[in-house]
Design a protein around this motif. Structure first.
Motif, PDB file in Angstrom:
ATOM      1  N   VAL A   4       0.856  -1.176   0.000  1.00 62.84           N
ATOM      2  CA  VAL A   4       0.000   0.000   0.000  1.00 62.84           C
ATOM      3  C   VAL A   4       0.897   1.232   0.000  1.00 62.84           C
ATOM      4  N   ASN A   6       1.134   5.623  -0.273  1.00 59.92           N
ATOM      5  CA  ASN A   6       0.404   6.851   0.052  1.00 59.92           C
ATOM      6  C   ASN A   6       0.664   7.891  -1.018  1.00 59.92           C
ATOM      7  N   CYS A  11      -4.649   9.958  -0.214  1.00 62.29           N
ATOM      8  CA  CYS A  11      -5.083   8.936  -1.172  1.00 62.29           C
ATOM      9  C   CYS A  11      -4.159   7.724  -1.078  1.00 62.29           C
ATOM     10  N   LYS A  12      -4.730   6.574  -1.333  1.00 61.94           N
ATOM     11  CA  LYS A  12      -3.973   5.325  -1.261  1.00 61.94           C
ATOM     12  C   LYS A  12      -3.900   4.687  -2.642  1.00 61.94           C
ATOM     13  N   ARG A  13      -2.860   3.880  -2.804  1.00 59.69           N
ATOM     14  CA  ARG A  13      -2.729   3.098  -4.026  1.00 59.69           C
ATOM     15  C   ARG A  13      -2.083   1.768  -3.665  1.00 59.69           C
ATOM     16  N   LYS A  30      -9.158   8.344  -1.552  1.00 61.60           N
ATOM     17  CA  LYS A  30      -9.069   8.579  -0.116  1.00 61.60           C
ATOM     18  C   LYS A  30      -9.755   7.452   0.634  1.00 61.60           C
ATOM     19  N   LYS A  33      -6.105   3.341   5.996  1.00 57.82           N
ATOM     20  CA  LYS A  33      -5.038   2.381   5.731  1.00 57.82           C
ATOM     21  C   LYS A  33      -5.549   0.950   5.881  1.00 57.82           C
ATOM     22  N   ALA A  36      -7.469  -0.013   2.731  1.00 54.85           N
ATOM     23  CA  ALA A  36      -6.514  -0.239   1.638  1.00 54.85           C
ATOM     24  C   ALA A  36      -5.776  -1.562   1.839  1.00 54.85           C
ATOM     25  N   SER A  37      -5.478  -1.900   3.089  1.00 48.23           N
ATOM     26  CA  SER A  37      -4.806  -3.177   3.369  1.00 48.23           C
ATOM     27  C   SER A  37      -5.710  -4.355   3.041  1.00 48.23           C
TER      28      SER A  37
END
Length: 124
Positions: A4, A6, A11-13, A30, A33, A36-37
């Motif tokens: 993951v 930042n 925003c995450k990618r 957005k 965490k 996103a994980s």
């Protein structure tokens, strides 16, 4: 193995290596965490299923219920195949079906059987 990352503004990618060795990225927007994980864990499962050819039940249920925007992102990076739209075949009427059935099968039946079949078709 996926990770993951930042981006600016929270925003995450997700970054991962595809089965062909190329580096791919999925921008999630957005989110927390932990969310996103969770998606990262699913992406790793999709990569494993590409290699092994087997997808577990939990992952397949997640794929079936995912949001279309996320699905489009996963399709773009090659983790999922695009959905094929269902093409409606023209439907056949009951009269056409029964007429065809009588024409095909009526030649080997007794005349009284054909009469009964015709009566049934008339009543339907």
């Amino acid at each position: 193995m996926a990770s993951v990352g930042n981006d600016a503004g929270g925003c995450k990618r997700i970054l991962f290596y595809a089965t062909d060795g190329s580096r791919k990225s999925i921008r999630l927007g957005k989110m927390s965490k932990s969310d996103a994980s969770t998606i990262k864990y699913r992406v790793e499962g999709l990569l494993t299923s590409q290699i092994t050819g087997v997808m577990d039940r939990d992952l397949s249920l997640w794929v079936a219920g995912m949001h279309p925007d996320l699905r489009a992102k996963l399709e773009r990076v090659g983790l999922l195949e695009p959905l094929v739209p269902v093409v409606d075949k023209p439907s056949i009427t009951l009269d056409a079906f029964l007429t065809d059935f009588v024409e095909r099968n009526g030649k080997t039946k007794k005349p009284a059987t054909r009469v009964v079949w015709m009566q049934v078709m008339t009543m339907l």
